[in-house]
Design a protein around this motif. Structure first.
Motif, PDB file in Angstrom:
ATOM      1  N   ALA A  26      26.362  44.538  -7.503  1.00  0.00           N
ATOM      2  CA  ALA A  26      25.433  43.634  -7.373  1.00  0.00           C
ATOM      3  C   ALA A  26      24.026  43.280  -7.102  1.00  0.00           C
ATOM      4  O   ALA A  26      23.737  44.185  -5.737  1.00  0.00           O
ATOM      5  N   ARG A  27      23.395  42.964  -7.962  1.00  0.00           N
ATOM      6  CA  ARG A  27      21.760  42.632  -7.698  1.00  0.00           C
ATOM      7  C   ARG A  27      21.403  41.483  -7.246  1.00  0.00           C
ATOM      8  O   ARG A  27      20.365  41.222  -6.667  1.00  0.00           O
ATOM      9  N   LEU A  28      21.984  40.673  -8.263  1.00  0.00           N
ATOM     10  CA  LEU A  28      21.076  39.531  -8.761  1.00  0.00           C
ATOM     11  C   LEU A  28      22.269  38.278  -8.366  1.00  0.00           C
ATOM     12  O   LEU A  28      23.550  38.187  -8.985  1.00  0.00           O
ATOM     13  N   TYR A  29      22.051  37.189  -7.228  1.00  0.00           N
ATOM     14  CA  TYR A  29      23.204  36.345  -6.892  1.00  0.00           C
ATOM     15  C   TYR A  29      22.273  34.563  -6.549  1.00  0.00           C
ATOM     16  O   TYR A  29      21.068  34.415  -6.513  1.00  0.00           O
ATOM     17  N   LEU A  30      22.860  34.136  -7.703  1.00  0.00           N
ATOM     18  CA  LEU A  30      22.633  32.607  -7.687  1.00  0.00           C
ATOM     19  C   LEU A  30      23.115  31.793  -7.071  1.00  0.00           C
ATOM     20  O   LEU A  30      24.264  31.388  -6.932  1.00  0.00           O
ATOM     21  N   CYS A  31      22.044  30.650  -6.106  1.00  0.00           N
ATOM     22  CA  CYS A  31      23.084  29.529  -5.373  1.00  0.00           C
ATOM     23  C   CYS A  31      22.141  28.260  -6.623  1.00  0.00           C
ATOM     24  O   CYS A  31      20.964  28.420  -6.661  1.00  0.00           O
ATOM     25  N   THR A  32      23.010  27.350  -6.958  1.00  0.00           N
ATOM     26  CA  THR A  32      23.097  26.434  -7.519  1.00  0.00           C
ATOM     27  C   THR A  32      23.288  25.101  -6.686  1.00  0.00           C
ATOM     28  O   THR A  32      25.056  25.692  -7.034  1.00  0.00           O
ATOM     29  N   ASP A  33      22.921  24.096  -6.936  1.00  0.00           N
ATOM     30  CA  ASP A  33      23.515  22.300  -7.207  1.00  0.00           C
ATOM     31  C   ASP A  33      24.491  22.786  -8.517  1.00  0.00           C
ATOM     32  O   ASP A  33      24.959  23.198  -8.786  1.00  0.00           O
ATOM     33  N   ALA A  34      24.735  21.399  -7.645  1.00  0.00           N
ATOM     34  CA  ALA A  34      25.359  20.615  -8.864  1.00  0.00           C
ATOM     35  C   ALA A  34      25.167  20.372 -10.408  1.00  0.00           C
ATOM     36  O   ALA A  34      26.368  19.815 -10.970  1.00  0.00           O
ATOM     37  N   GLY A  39      24.307  16.876 -15.742  1.00  0.00           N
ATOM     38  CA  GLY A  39      25.600  16.964 -16.061  1.00  0.00           C
ATOM     39  C   GLY A  39      26.267  17.922 -16.970  1.00  0.00           C
ATOM     40  O   GLY A  39      27.073  18.244 -17.956  1.00  0.00           O
ATOM     41  N   ASP A  40      24.982  19.311 -16.893  1.00  0.00           N
ATOM     42  CA  ASP A  40      25.415  20.568 -17.273  1.00  0.00           C
ATOM     43  C   ASP A  40      25.945  22.220 -16.602  1.00  0.00           C
ATOM     44  O   ASP A  40      25.449  22.967 -17.328  1.00  0.00           O
ATOM     45  N   LEU A  41      26.031  21.795 -16.375  1.00  0.00           N
ATOM     46  CA  LEU A  41      27.054  22.757 -14.849  1.00  0.00           C
ATOM     47  C   LEU A  41      27.618  24.376 -15.867  1.00  0.00           C
ATOM     48  O   LEU A  41      27.057  25.237 -15.455  1.00  0.00           O
ATOM     49  N   GLU A  42      28.269  23.710 -16.544  1.00  0.00           N
ATOM     50  CA  GLU A  42      29.122  24.625 -17.149  1.00  0.00           C
ATOM     51  C   GLU A  42      28.047  25.425 -17.964  1.00  0.00           C
ATOM     52  O   GLU A  42      27.950  26.677 -18.598  1.00  0.00           O
TER      53      GLU A  42
END
Length: 228
Positions: A26-34, A39-42
């Protein structure tokens, strides 16, 4: 009315071994809010993971536990479809209920022995570090599977947290950790060369992808600049 909760899913060592192999590359780690307002998380997750994100973490302090568990189902399904890892932030109880392969803890969260007592050996455990001593402690702890160093720059995703700067990154890199580690905090395309020159090979990003109108392209452009 009686509220029912999902039974804890098993977190077995075999699954942990597979996740550990995936973490090694792994090289790229993403943190995201909901992304509740959009309304487009998926759709967002599909795009970012198609672009090359290796690990995705849902980090949204505004969620109640019931909603987080619901959304973790989506994160898990999409990440699995793309062969990526997914992580629960801060909450060992949520990680247990969701069957997460990765759980990430800050310095002020549950200590490592407590997390292992609750979750066993199955999930990978990550730690945030903000000093050379904390990074060294994470490196020395056999129960820690990866750690993050930062925030390198002040960032609105961590209000009140002082930036540690690139000097700490250089010091950690010079210590040659054998545990996978990631640079975090304000990393974006404009700063990536500085981060790589300081010795990091893995990064955690937030706004560099979540703020992009084309998250797949944003992820791909970052991933292509990281070591293979």
């Amino acid at each position: 009315m009686t509220t029912t909760h999902p039974a804890p899913r098993p977190l077995d060592t075999a699954a942990g071994d597979g996740a550990r192999s995936r973490l090694a590359t792994a090289r790229l780690y993403l943190c995201t809010d909901a992304r509740e307002e959009r309304g487009d998380l998926e759709d967002f997750l599909h795009a970012a993971l198609a672009g090359g994100v290796d690990v995705v973490q849902l980090r949204d302090k505004g969620l109640d536990v019931a909603r987080e568990l619901e959304l973790q189902e989506t994160v898990a399904r999409v990440a699995t479809e793309h062969g990526a890892l997914w992580a629960v932030n801060d909450r060992a109880d949520v990680a247990l209920l969701a069957g997460a392969p990765v759980v990430h803890m800050g310095q002020g969260d549950l200590p490592v022995p407590a997390v292992r007592s609750l979750l066993g050996a199955g999930p990978l455990l990550g730690r945030s570090t903000h000093s050379l001593a904390q990074a060294a402690a994470a490196e020395a702890d056999p129960e820690v599977d990866y750690f993050c160093v930062g925030p390198l720059w002040a960032t609105p995703t961590k209000p009140g947290r002082d930036a540690v700067g690139l000097d700490l990154l250089r010091e950690v890199a010079a210590s040659r950790p054998t545990t996978p580690w990631f640079a975090i905090g304000g990393v974006d395309p404009a700063r990536l060369d500085q981060v790589l020159a300081a010795g990091a090979e893995r990064i955690v990003v937030v706004r560099a992808i979540t703020g992009s109108a084309d998250p797949e392209r944003a992820a791909r452009e970052l991933r292509e600049r990281l070591p293979a």
